[in-house]
Design a protein around this motif. Sequence first.
Motif, PDB file in Angstrom:
ATOM      1  N   ALA A 156      15.284  -6.989   2.428  1.00 13.73           N
ATOM      2  CA  ALA A 156      15.684  -8.396   2.549  1.00 13.73           C
ATOM      3  C   ALA A 156      15.799  -8.785   4.015  1.00 13.73           C
ATOM      4  CB  ALA A 156      17.018  -8.631   1.848  1.00 13.73           C
ATOM      5  N   GLY A 157      15.313  -9.977   4.322  1.00 11.37           N
ATOM      6  CA  GLY A 157      15.433 -10.510   5.673  1.00 11.37           C
ATOM      7  C   GLY A 157      14.503  -9.912   6.700  1.00 11.37           C
ATOM      8  N   THR A 158      13.576  -9.064   6.284  1.00 10.89           N
ATOM      9  CA  THR A 158      12.696  -8.420   7.261  1.00 10.89           C
ATOM     10  C   THR A 158      11.396  -9.175   7.474  1.00 10.89           C
ATOM     11  OG1 THR A 158      11.712  -6.994   5.569  1.00 10.89           O
ATOM     12  CG2 THR A 158      13.592  -6.106   6.786  1.00 10.89           C
ATOM     13  N   HIS A 159      11.097 -10.134   6.607  1.00  5.14           N
ATOM     14  CA  HIS A 159       9.859 -10.893   6.758  1.00  5.14           C
ATOM     15  C   HIS A 159      10.174 -12.218   7.438  1.00  5.14           C
ATOM     16  CE1 HIS A 159       5.613 -11.106   5.723  1.00  5.14           C
ATOM     17  NE2 HIS A 159       5.792 -12.413   5.709  1.00  5.14           N
ATOM     18  N   GLU A 160       9.356 -12.576   8.418  1.00  3.26           N
ATOM     19  CA  GLU A 160       9.600 -13.822   9.141  1.00  3.26           C
ATOM     20  C   GLU A 160       9.580 -15.014   8.189  1.00  3.26           C
ATOM     21  OE1 GLU A 160       5.482 -15.386  10.912  1.00  3.26           O
ATOM     22  OE2 GLU A 160       6.057 -13.396  11.644  1.00  3.26           O
ATOM     23  N   ASP A 161      10.329 -16.053   8.555  1.00  2.95           N
ATOM     24  CA  ASP A 161      10.367 -17.242   7.723  1.00  2.95           C
ATOM     25  C   ASP A 161       9.001 -17.917   7.732  1.00  2.95           C
ATOM     26  OD1 ASP A 161      12.338 -20.292   7.644  1.00  2.95           O
ATOM     27  OD2 ASP A 161      11.465 -19.120   6.043  1.00  2.95           O
ATOM     28  N   PHE A 162       8.690 -18.584   6.650  1.00  2.00           N
ATOM     29  CA  PHE A 162       7.399 -19.232   6.520  1.00  2.00           C
ATOM     30  C   PHE A 162       7.440 -20.646   7.059  1.00  2.00           C
ATOM     31  CE2 PHE A 162       7.012 -15.850   3.400  1.00  2.00           C
ATOM     32  CZ  PHE A 162       5.759 -15.365   3.718  1.00  2.00           C
ATOM     33  N   PRO A 163       6.282 -21.204   7.349  1.00  2.00           N
ATOM     34  CA  PRO A 163       6.207 -22.580   7.847  1.00  2.00           C
ATOM     35  C   PRO A 163       6.860 -23.566   6.882  1.00  2.00           C
ATOM     36  CG  PRO A 163       4.054 -21.518   7.929  1.00  2.00           C
ATOM     37  CD  PRO A 163       4.969 -20.603   7.182  1.00  2.00           C
ATOM     38  N   GLY A 223      17.868 -20.014 -10.749  1.00  2.00           N
ATOM     39  CA  GLY A 223      17.297 -20.904  -9.749  1.00  2.00           C
ATOM     40  C   GLY A 223      17.740 -22.347  -9.933  1.00  2.00           C
ATOM     41  N   PRO A 224      17.249 -23.218  -9.071  1.00  2.00           N
ATOM     42  CA  PRO A 224      17.625 -24.634  -9.130  1.00  2.00           C
ATOM     43  C   PRO A 224      16.829 -25.405 -10.189  1.00  2.00           C
ATOM     44  CG  PRO A 224      16.084 -24.291  -7.352  1.00  2.00           C
ATOM     45  CD  PRO A 224      16.372 -22.926  -7.945  1.00  2.00           C
ATOM     46  N   ASN A 225      17.235 -26.629 -10.417  1.00  2.00           N
ATOM     47  CA  ASN A 225      16.456 -27.539 -11.265  1.00  2.00           C
ATOM     48  C   ASN A 225      15.146 -27.840 -10.553  1.00  2.00           C
ATOM     49  OD1 ASN A 225      18.313 -27.742 -13.331  1.00  2.00           O
ATOM     50  ND2 ASN A 225      19.478 -29.316 -12.250  1.00  2.00           N
ATOM     51  N   PRO A 226      14.100 -28.146 -11.205  1.00  2.00           N
ATOM     52  CA  PRO A 226      14.037 -28.510 -12.611  1.00  2.00           C
ATOM     53  C   PRO A 226      13.807 -27.335 -13.563  1.00  2.00           C
ATOM     54  CG  PRO A 226      11.916 -28.958 -11.604  1.00  2.00           C
ATOM     55  CD  PRO A 226      12.830 -28.451 -10.509  1.00  2.00           C
ATOM     56  N   THR A 227      13.526 -26.124 -13.071  1.00  2.00           N
ATOM     57  CA  THR A 227      13.191 -25.010 -13.970  1.00  2.00           C
ATOM     58  C   THR A 227      14.350 -24.063 -14.236  1.00  2.00           C
ATOM     59  OG1 THR A 227      12.467 -23.550 -12.188  1.00  2.00           O
ATOM     60  CG2 THR A 227      10.786 -25.026 -13.153  1.00  2.00           C
ATOM     61  N   GLY A 228      15.295 -23.969 -13.295  1.00  2.00           N
ATOM     62  CA  GLY A 228      16.365 -22.995 -13.424  1.00  2.00           C
ATOM     63  C   GLY A 228      15.912 -21.575 -13.111  1.00  2.00           C
ATOM     64  N   LEU A 229      14.706 -21.434 -12.552  1.00  2.00           N
ATOM     65  CA  LEU A 229      14.151 -20.111 -12.248  1.00  2.00           C
ATOM     66  C   LEU A 229      14.145 -19.862 -10.749  1.00  2.00           C
ATOM     67  CD1 LEU A 229      11.099 -20.145 -14.678  1.00  2.00           C
ATOM     68  CD2 LEU A 229      13.316 -19.029 -15.023  1.00  2.00           C
ATOM     69  N   ARG A 230      14.246 -18.571 -10.392  1.00  2.00           N
ATOM     70  CA  ARG A 230      14.128 -18.155  -8.991  1.00  2.00           C
ATOM     71  C   ARG A 230      13.084 -17.055  -8.929  1.00  2.00           C
ATOM     72  NH1 ARG A 230      16.841 -13.795  -6.390  1.00  2.00           N
ATOM     73  NH2 ARG A 230      18.322 -13.779  -8.127  1.00  2.00           N
ATOM     74  N   TYR A 231      11.896 -17.423  -8.432  1.00  2.00           N
ATOM     75  CA  TYR A 231      10.851 -16.442  -8.185  1.00  2.00           C
ATOM     76  C   TYR A 231      11.141 -15.840  -6.820  1.00  2.00           C
ATOM     77  CZ  TYR A 231       8.182 -18.203 -12.147  1.00  2.00           C
ATOM     78  OH  TYR A 231       7.766 -18.554 -13.408  1.00  2.00           O
ATOM     79  N   CYS A 232      11.653 -14.624  -6.816  1.00  2.00           N
ATOM     80  CA  CYS A 232      12.044 -13.925  -5.594  1.00  2.00           C
ATOM     81  C   CYS A 232      10.859 -13.049  -5.177  1.00  2.00           C
ATOM     82  CB  CYS A 232      13.287 -13.090  -5.899  1.00  2.00           C
ATOM     83  SG  CYS A 232      14.088 -12.412  -4.462  1.00  2.00           S
ATOM     84  N   ILE A 233      10.182 -13.453  -4.095  1.00  2.00           N
ATOM     85  CA  ILE A 233       8.873 -12.898  -3.763  1.00  2.00           C
ATOM     86  C   ILE A 233       8.902 -12.145  -2.433  1.00  2.00           C
ATOM     87  CG2 ILE A 233       6.440 -13.499  -3.398  1.00  2.00           C
ATOM     88  CD1 ILE A 233       7.500 -14.123  -6.243  1.00  2.00           C
ATOM     89  N   ASN A 234       8.215 -11.030  -2.384  1.00  3.59           N
ATOM     90  CA  ASN A 234       8.062 -10.290  -1.135  1.00  3.59           C
ATOM     91  C   ASN A 234       7.153 -11.083  -0.199  1.00  3.59           C
ATOM     92  OD1 ASN A 234       9.273  -7.437  -1.495  1.00  3.59           O
ATOM     93  ND2 ASN A 234       8.176  -7.816  -3.405  1.00  3.59           N
ATOM     94  N   GLY A 235       7.652 -11.423   0.969  1.00  2.00           N
ATOM     95  CA  GLY A 235       6.873 -12.209   1.921  1.00  2.00           C
ATOM     96  C   GLY A 235       5.582 -11.539   2.340  1.00  2.00           C
TER      97      GLY A 235
END
Length: 133
Positions: A31-38, A112-124
């Motif tokens: 976690a936190g090792t991949h640079e933030d995306f544009p 996750g947040p609305n509208p889906t309630g899902l959180r796709y937690c993805i490896n950067g």
Amino acid sequence: MDKVIKTDEEWRAQLGPEAFKVLRKHGTERAGTHEDFPKDPGTYMCKGCGAPLFDQSHKFDSGTGWPSFYQPVDGVEGAQVGESQDKSWFMTRTEVHCARCDGHLGHVFPDGPNPTGLRYCINGVALDFEPEE
């Protein structure tokens, strides 16, 4: 969409060590090792095969240290992003993978947040960003 199939040697040469570990061997970057995306408009593509996976407008800050999205690029679950059951680490989770090359992307959770309630937690390291033209 045609499936992309390669040998481990071909994937290793294309991806490099960290992306190979995540995409092909179901690893997880710390976690936190991949640079933030544009923050600009664009699409996150699979680093393995270039398939469009997530839209920038669906990204949110989950506070987890991994890029998080509330839905796949087209909003239809299973179209570009496939799911399977993951029973590693003494728990059951829903793994997500690229439907085109079967590369491991991360996991999806129902917090996750609305509208889906899902959180796709993805490896950067599994993603490339393509800015909108």
